[in-house]
Design a protein around this motif. Sequence first.
Motif, PDB file in Angstrom:
ATOM      1  N   ILE A 177      36.848  22.565 -41.292  1.00 47.80           N
ATOM      2  CA  ILE A 177      37.452  23.833 -40.901  1.00 47.80           C
ATOM      3  C   ILE A 177      37.041  24.913 -41.888  1.00 47.80           C
ATOM      4  O   ILE A 177      37.059  24.700 -43.099  1.00 47.80           O
ATOM      5  CB  ILE A 177      38.993  23.731 -40.896  1.00 47.80           C
ATOM      6  N   ARG A 178      36.664  26.069 -41.379  1.00 46.05           N
ATOM      7  CA  ARG A 178      36.375  27.198 -42.253  1.00 46.05           C
ATOM      8  C   ARG A 178      36.825  28.484 -41.567  1.00 46.05           C
ATOM      9  O   ARG A 178      36.904  28.563 -40.336  1.00 46.05           O
ATOM     10  CB  ARG A 178      34.889  27.258 -42.595  1.00 46.05           C
ATOM     11  N   ALA A 179      37.118  29.463 -42.364  1.00 41.82           N
ATOM     12  CA  ALA A 179      37.566  30.755 -41.834  1.00 41.82           C
ATOM     13  C   ALA A 179      36.393  31.518 -41.240  1.00 41.82           C
ATOM     14  O   ALA A 179      35.240  31.335 -41.640  1.00 41.82           O
ATOM     15  CB  ALA A 179      38.213  31.574 -42.941  1.00 41.82           C
ATOM     16  N   SER A 180      36.715  32.367 -40.289  1.00 39.62           N
ATOM     17  CA  SER A 180      35.687  33.220 -39.710  1.00 39.62           C
ATOM     18  C   SER A 180      35.237  34.252 -40.736  1.00 39.62           C
ATOM     19  O   SER A 180      36.029  34.766 -41.536  1.00 39.62           O
ATOM     20  CB  SER A 180      36.234  33.933 -38.468  1.00 39.62           C
ATOM     21  N   GLU A 181      33.955  34.557 -40.720  1.00 39.73           N
ATOM     22  CA  GLU A 181      33.413  35.583 -41.605  1.00 39.73           C
ATOM     23  C   GLU A 181      33.385  36.948 -40.931  1.00 39.73           C
ATOM     24  O   GLU A 181      32.959  37.931 -41.527  1.00 39.73           O
ATOM     25  CB  GLU A 181      32.005  35.186 -42.056  1.00 39.73           C
ATOM     26  N   VAL A 239      35.139  35.939 -27.619  1.00 44.20           N
ATOM     27  CA  VAL A 239      33.767  35.935 -28.143  1.00 44.20           C
ATOM     28  C   VAL A 239      32.815  36.760 -27.283  1.00 44.20           C
ATOM     29  O   VAL A 239      31.728  37.117 -27.735  1.00 44.20           O
ATOM     30  CB  VAL A 239      33.220  34.492 -28.271  1.00 44.20           C
ATOM     31  N   ALA A 240      33.214  37.069 -26.051  1.00 47.41           N
ATOM     32  CA  ALA A 240      32.363  37.939 -25.233  1.00 47.41           C
ATOM     33  C   ALA A 240      32.254  39.322 -25.863  1.00 47.41           C
ATOM     34  O   ALA A 240      31.228  39.998 -25.741  1.00 47.41           O
ATOM     35  CB  ALA A 240      32.933  38.045 -23.817  1.00 47.41           C
ATOM     36  N   LEU A 241      33.309  39.732 -26.563  1.00 51.59           N
ATOM     37  CA  LEU A 241      33.316  41.027 -27.226  1.00 51.59           C
ATOM     38  C   LEU A 241      32.757  40.932 -28.642  1.00 51.59           C
ATOM     39  O   LEU A 241      32.067  41.829 -29.113  1.00 51.59           O
ATOM     40  CB  LEU A 241      34.739  41.590 -27.266  1.00 51.59           C
ATOM     41  N   THR A 242      33.068  39.808 -29.320  1.00 43.81           N
ATOM     42  CA  THR A 242      32.622  39.605 -30.701  1.00 43.81           C
ATOM     43  C   THR A 242      32.023  38.211 -30.827  1.00 43.81           C
ATOM     44  O   THR A 242      32.697  37.258 -31.243  1.00 43.81           O
ATOM     45  CB  THR A 242      33.797  39.775 -31.687  1.00 43.81           C
ATOM     46  N   PRO A 243      30.749  38.034 -30.471  1.00 41.48           N
ATOM     47  CA  PRO A 243      30.143  36.697 -30.493  1.00 41.48           C
ATOM     48  C   PRO A 243      30.155  36.043 -31.871  1.00 41.48           C
ATOM     49  O   PRO A 243      30.159  34.817 -31.972  1.00 41.48           O
ATOM     50  CB  PRO A 243      28.703  36.965 -30.018  1.00 41.48           C
ATOM     51  N   GLU A 244      30.178  36.848 -32.918  1.00 45.23           N
ATOM     52  CA  GLU A 244      30.140  36.294 -34.272  1.00 45.23           C
ATOM     53  C   GLU A 244      31.374  35.464 -34.611  1.00 45.23           C
ATOM     54  O   GLU A 244      31.370  34.703 -35.583  1.00 45.23           O
ATOM     55  CB  GLU A 244      29.990  37.425 -35.303  1.00 45.23           C
ATOM     56  N   LEU A 245      32.430  35.581 -33.815  1.00 43.02           N
ATOM     57  CA  LEU A 245      33.635  34.773 -34.046  1.00 43.02           C
ATOM     58  C   LEU A 245      33.398  33.301 -33.734  1.00 43.02           C
ATOM     59  O   LEU A 245      34.184  32.446 -34.133  1.00 43.02           O
ATOM     60  CB  LEU A 245      34.794  35.304 -33.191  1.00 43.02           C
TER      61      LEU A 245
END
Length: 234
Positions: free
Chosen positions: A50-54, A19-25
């Motif tokens: 539970i839901r999938a990442s967007e 998440v340091a590279l892609t915080p949206e995850l």
Amino acid sequence: EAGLEERIRYGLVGFRDDVALTPELEFTSRNFTPELLAIDAFENLLHTGIRASEKSSVGYAEEVFAGVDTALGSNWRPASLRFIVLVGDASSHPVGHAQNTTGKDAATLQLEADDAQVHIMALHLVNPAHPEDHEPAQRQYATLSHIRGSQNEAALVSLSTEDTGGFQAAVEEIGGSITGIVQRAQRGQLEDFSDLGPAPDSPAPLPEDPAGQAGKAVRAVINAAMMEYLGRDV
């Protein structure tokens, strides 16, 4: 349906990427079950929590090792049989990669699993769109799912990401086998578990037969787990 609600507990750990590279995850790895759950609560979690990442991660590899590392730290019950079923469709970032957040590799995590008396089975979902990832992922998953006491045997099932029926069959085979050994334990039938292994003359499962692969893998893991469990001084 087996009436084992008090005997079997379930956990769920999710892993994405750094998440340091892609915080949206939102998370690199997350334990959704700080306390392991009975089946009804676990099913409710799957349906509602539970839901999938967007957002997609950078590159195809993921932080599989972070997920395994988190799962090993689960709140296991004392003197229990402990199984992790790893499900992934990608390799993990190797040690030294900027997105490897644990500083660990498959061999290190497998040794930690041994120390924690955890047995790992792996379902490698092979994505036809990323053939370059197949070999490194297969190698990592095989190391993680090495069967204790064997030379080079791994509790590894490989199937296509497009084979949803095969995935369902493999999961049912694993779940049914684990349920069966707990039922036998309740009946006091743990003295002889030689039949948990594959029959000597049984044919090897076909590569396209996920249920056959899963059956062979889970029987070998349970056989190793029971030998270890019955040898404990408890």
